[in-house]
Write an enzyme that holds these catalytic residues in place. Sequence first.
Site, PDB file in Angstrom:
ATOM      1  N   ASP A   1       0.683  -2.966   9.681  1.00 45.08           N
ATOM      2  CA  ASP A   1       1.268  -1.477   9.309  1.00 45.08           C
ATOM      3  C   ASP A   1       1.584  -0.622  10.137  1.00 45.08           C
ATOM      4  OD1 ASP A   1       1.118  -2.817   6.075  1.00 45.08           O
ATOM      5  OD2 ASP A   1      -0.797  -1.505   5.941  1.00 45.08           O
TER       6      ASP A   1
ATOM      7  N   ASP B   1       4.940  -3.913  -5.070  1.00 39.50           N
ATOM      8  CA  ASP B   1       3.766  -2.952  -5.157  1.00 39.50           C
ATOM      9  C   ASP B   1       3.479  -2.622  -6.046  1.00 39.50           C
ATOM     10  OD1 ASP B   1       3.765  -3.283  -2.153  1.00 39.50           O
ATOM     11  OD2 ASP B   1       5.021  -1.479  -1.620  1.00 39.50           O
TER      12      ASP B   1
END
Length: 590
Positions: free
Chosen positions: A287, A445
């Site tokens: 990330d 998500d």
Amino acid sequence: MAAAASITSTPRFSSPESSFPSSASSFSGHSLQFLQFNPPNFKSARTFSVRASASAADDSVVTLLDYGAGNVRSVRNAIRFLGFEIQDVQSPEDILNAKRLIFPGVGAFAPAMDVLNKKGLAEALCTYIEKDRPFLGICLGLQLLFESSEENGPVKGLGLIPGVVGRFDSSNGCRVPHIGWNALKITKDSQILDYIGNRHVYFVHSYRATPSDDNKEWISSSCDYGGGFIASVRRGNIHAVQFHPEKSGEAGLSVLRRFLYPNSEITKVPVHGKASRLAKRVIACLDVRANDRGDLVVTKGDQYDVREQTNENEVRNLGKPVDLAEQYYKDGADEVSFLNITGFRDFPLGDLPMLQVLRCASENIFVPLTVGGGIRDFTDGNGRHYSSLEVASEYFRSGADKISIGSDAVYAAEEYLKTNVKTGNSSIEQISRVYGNQAVVVSIDPCRVYLKDPNDVEFKSVRVSKPGPNGEEFAWYQCTVNGGREGRPIGAYELAKAVEELGAGEVLLNCIDCDGQGKGFDIDLIKLISDAVSIPVIASSGAGAVEHFSEVFSKTNASAALAAGIFHRKEVPIQSVKEHLLKEGVEVRG
């Protein structure tokens, strides 16, 4: 300078051409104009006047046929890594003058043939190959040698090898696209495969050519995936492979090395490895975002919160993106995924540091790279509109092999489920049409919403293995956008089914409830989605121990498992994961 040579080509197709519909594209800078595909129209007795150039005669130069689609940067980097310079094909004469030619075909069959024909390269390519000049085709560069393809077709190919390129049949249980590390069955001396042995190589494709009596003399290796298909061909100096050597680690580099140094005196190495079938993949995810000083750092959150719980509340810094990615490659990661977690806020084509991360990472990392964050249509401050295809194209040119679409895929799926109409304008459709669905990953998500009664919602629910806080026995998984900040009226099951129909080739399945908790993947969710779709599913969120990887592979149909924080913090090494999986009888790449 050598004297000019006159080379006369002969027609390849004698039967009248029929019309073959397709959605072909021609590439021009950032803009792509969609054109009607025109089948090959070779004229007889066409003469090329060829003059060999000094650079083509140089033993350290490779001529590269890059027709403008997909990630060819990785092939370039691998060639340079092995000590060669590159001369790009600009004209048919560049092909005919080449000392050695590599054709790294990427994308869809029809657009590639359209470009080859419109630029006059198809006939020169056939002439070069028919004269048994050193040639290496990669992936689509193998498929185009056949007579035709069913991809958006039928579409005529170069017609040098008998056979039709067809789609994998998902009805027999195999997931399409074929993505991952699989084993070769070498059927004859291929020279360039001398160092493969029983090691895995990386495939990513939805279409393949199958063996027949007419083409068996060409076949140098095959691969099994829902039945046998042609993995490589060889005749004389002509080689082509369906897998990606530039993405197959050291095993793949050995293929390129043997092609570039055919007369080297290095002896065959003993067979190593135990590859026998498609391996489960272990993926390292990074990330990436800017910290408060503007530096790009790798970070990791707890349920998507990436800031330290301190008075300074600074962004958690776990290292530099390129350095960590290179280390994971050395540690044995099967893929590396970059997620630009602030990409949904910014204009990605202006995100030069992230593009530079990709360019630098691809120089020394020879496994697949995926990038996500902000893949959608944009209009900049000057009113200039950029399509999601243009945004993705810049990522591909910078070194990405696959792009991951998040929020934009949710909106596209919602619209598709509302109208049941494929407009062709969604980011998924635009990108998969040009680059193939194997290049498009949709990142989901979701968060868990517990239910006492599954009939309380219109979305697909499951009986959970662990009851909710109030004893609830069921849950549905609500999709979110904007980094998990906003819930949407669509479930993970409905989203996965919709994006598969729109053209996605893979699902990256996260879970906000499990993210950063280290208690294991959400098996209920992953089983629900991996059973529902026929494309590969990557399990993500929650890994905290090696046992969590074997659990997700034994209890679900996930094709890969991804982790981030446990690798960044060195709590669980990648090699430990693979050693554990091998002990549990799970095939992995060594």
